[in-house]
Motif scaffolding. Structure first.
Motif, PDB file in Angstrom:
ATOM      1  N   ASP A  20       0.822  -1.208   0.000  1.00  0.00           N
ATOM      2  CA  ASP A  20       0.000   0.000   0.000  1.00  0.00           C
ATOM      3  C   ASP A  20       0.859   1.263   0.000  1.00  0.00           C
ATOM      4  OD1 ASP A  20      -2.481   1.191  -0.205  1.00  0.00           O
ATOM      5  OD2 ASP A  20      -2.712   1.411   1.973  1.00  0.00           O
ATOM      6  N   GLU A  21       1.920   1.213  -0.811  1.00  0.00           N
ATOM      7  CA  GLU A  21       2.770   2.378  -1.013  1.00  0.00           C
ATOM      8  C   GLU A  21       2.307   3.087  -2.290  1.00  0.00           C
ATOM      9  OE1 GLU A  21       6.699   0.660  -1.095  1.00  0.00           O
ATOM     10  OE2 GLU A  21       6.774   0.484   1.097  1.00  0.00           O
ATOM     11  N   PRO A  22       2.788   4.293  -2.532  1.00  0.00           N
ATOM     12  CA  PRO A  22       2.323   5.049  -3.709  1.00  0.00           C
ATOM     13  C   PRO A  22       2.627   4.362  -5.045  1.00  0.00           C
ATOM     14  CG  PRO A  22       3.497   6.484  -2.177  1.00  0.00           C
ATOM     15  CD  PRO A  22       3.692   5.084  -1.697  1.00  0.00           C
ATOM     16  N   TRP A  23       1.660   4.457  -5.944  1.00  0.00           N
ATOM     17  CA  TRP A  23       1.776   4.002  -7.330  1.00  0.00           C
ATOM     18  C   TRP A  23       0.734   4.782  -8.119  1.00  0.00           C
ATOM     19  CZ3 TRP A  23      -2.742   1.852  -9.152  1.00  0.00           C
ATOM     20  CH2 TRP A  23      -3.645   1.386  -8.185  1.00  0.00           C
ATOM     21  N   THR A  24       0.847   4.771  -9.425  1.00  0.00           N
ATOM     22  CA  THR A  24      -0.109   5.517 -10.253  1.00  0.00           C
ATOM     23  C   THR A  24      -0.846   4.575 -11.198  1.00  0.00           C
ATOM     24  OG1 THR A  24       1.411   5.961 -12.075  1.00  0.00           O
ATOM     25  CG2 THR A  24       1.423   7.543 -10.234  1.00  0.00           C
ATOM     26  N   ALA A  25      -1.967   5.036 -11.675  1.00  0.00           N
ATOM     27  CA  ALA A  25      -2.732   4.263 -12.662  1.00  0.00           C
ATOM     28  C   ALA A  25      -1.885   4.025 -13.898  1.00  0.00           C
ATOM     29  CB  ALA A  25      -4.022   4.994 -13.022  1.00  0.00           C
ATOM     30  N   GLU A  26      -1.100   5.017 -14.295  1.00  0.00           N
ATOM     31  CA  GLU A  26      -0.237   4.862 -15.465  1.00  0.00           C
ATOM     32  C   GLU A  26       0.799   3.755 -15.248  1.00  0.00           C
ATOM     33  OE1 GLU A  26       2.597   7.467 -18.456  1.00  0.00           O
ATOM     34  OE2 GLU A  26       1.957   8.356 -16.567  1.00  0.00           O
ATOM     35  N   ASP A  27       1.298   3.627 -14.009  1.00  0.00           N
ATOM     36  CA  ASP A  27       2.242   2.541 -13.710  1.00  0.00           C
ATOM     37  C   ASP A  27       1.627   1.194 -14.086  1.00  0.00           C
ATOM     38  OD1 ASP A  27       4.099   4.324 -12.576  1.00  0.00           O
ATOM     39  OD2 ASP A  27       3.353   3.972 -10.528  1.00  0.00           O
ATOM     40  N   LEU A  28       0.366   0.994 -13.708  1.00  0.00           N
ATOM     41  CA  LEU A  28      -0.304  -0.280 -13.974  1.00  0.00           C
ATOM     42  C   LEU A  28      -0.656  -0.456 -15.442  1.00  0.00           C
ATOM     43  CD1 LEU A  28      -0.521  -0.663 -10.913  1.00  0.00           C
ATOM     44  CD2 LEU A  28      -2.882  -1.338 -11.274  1.00  0.00           C
ATOM     45  N   THR A  29      -1.200   0.559 -16.042  1.00  0.00           N
ATOM     46  CA  THR A  29      -1.695   0.406 -17.409  1.00  0.00           C
ATOM     47  C   THR A  29      -0.577   0.351 -18.448  1.00  0.00           C
ATOM     48  OG1 THR A  29      -2.061   2.793 -17.619  1.00  0.00           O
ATOM     49  CG2 THR A  29      -3.940   1.438 -16.904  1.00  0.00           C
ATOM     50  N   THR A  30       0.599   0.861 -18.116  1.00  0.00           N
ATOM     51  CA  THR A  30       1.721   0.791 -19.057  1.00  0.00           C
ATOM     52  C   THR A  30       2.668  -0.363 -18.743  1.00  0.00           C
ATOM     53  OG1 THR A  30       3.040   2.352 -17.766  1.00  0.00           O
ATOM     54  CG2 THR A  30       1.659   3.262 -19.546  1.00  0.00           C
TER      55      THR A  30
END
Length: 161
Positions: free
Chosen positions: A101-111
């Protein structure tokens, strides 16, 4: 009738197995040196496959361990000139971020790669409903979207405590 030349195993298969054995039993202090040595093999695809196999085993072991960060930095230095392995390490770090549960972005996942999306949507590592919802909606493949949706449905059906 068999041809003795065709019956012999290619030399790189034996080296691959030996690399996996050596990497499996390596002391942490010697790990980066051995990874560097393996990556000097003349058959680059085989060497990278051996190191990637090692990463999958080792990263999974350390994923939620505080030692992961130092290990990943050490390995990143060892594989800095190998884009596939560098990307795989960063994707393991992303899995760790989501799992903790540390920071990540939607772009991290989708790319992220298909491997990452499949792993994140099917493994019990990712327990973030936000991440799974994003993969269920915007995962690159139908397999990823379905797996993430199924994981979310299983969670919805579990009794709340």
């Amino acid at each position: 009738m068999t041809d003795p030349d065709l019956d012999e195993e290619p030399a790189e298969h034996g080296r691959y197995r030996r690399y996996l054995q050596d990497l499996d039993g390596i002391a942490e202090a010697d790990e980066a040196d051995l990874v560097t040595t393996v990556l000097r093999d003349p058959v680059m695809s085989m060497a990278q496959a051996a190191v990637n196999h090692h990463f999958e085993r080792r990263a999974a072991q350390l994923l939620t361990d505080p030692a992961f960060t130092a290990w990943a930095q050490m390995m990143a230095t060892a594989v800095a000139d190998r884009s596939f392995l560098t990307r795989r390490l960063s994707e393991w770090a992303l899995l760790r971020a989501i799992a903790l549960d540390e920071p990540w972005t939607a772009e991290d996942l989708t790319t992220a790669s298909d491997w990452f999306q499949r792993t994140a949507s099917t493994a019990q590592i990712v327990t973030s409903s936000e991440a799974l919802s994003l993969l269920a909606e915007r995962g690159r493949t139908r397999r990823v979207r379905n797996a993430a949706s199924s994981q979310l449905q299983r969670w919805d059906q579990q009794p709340r405590s």
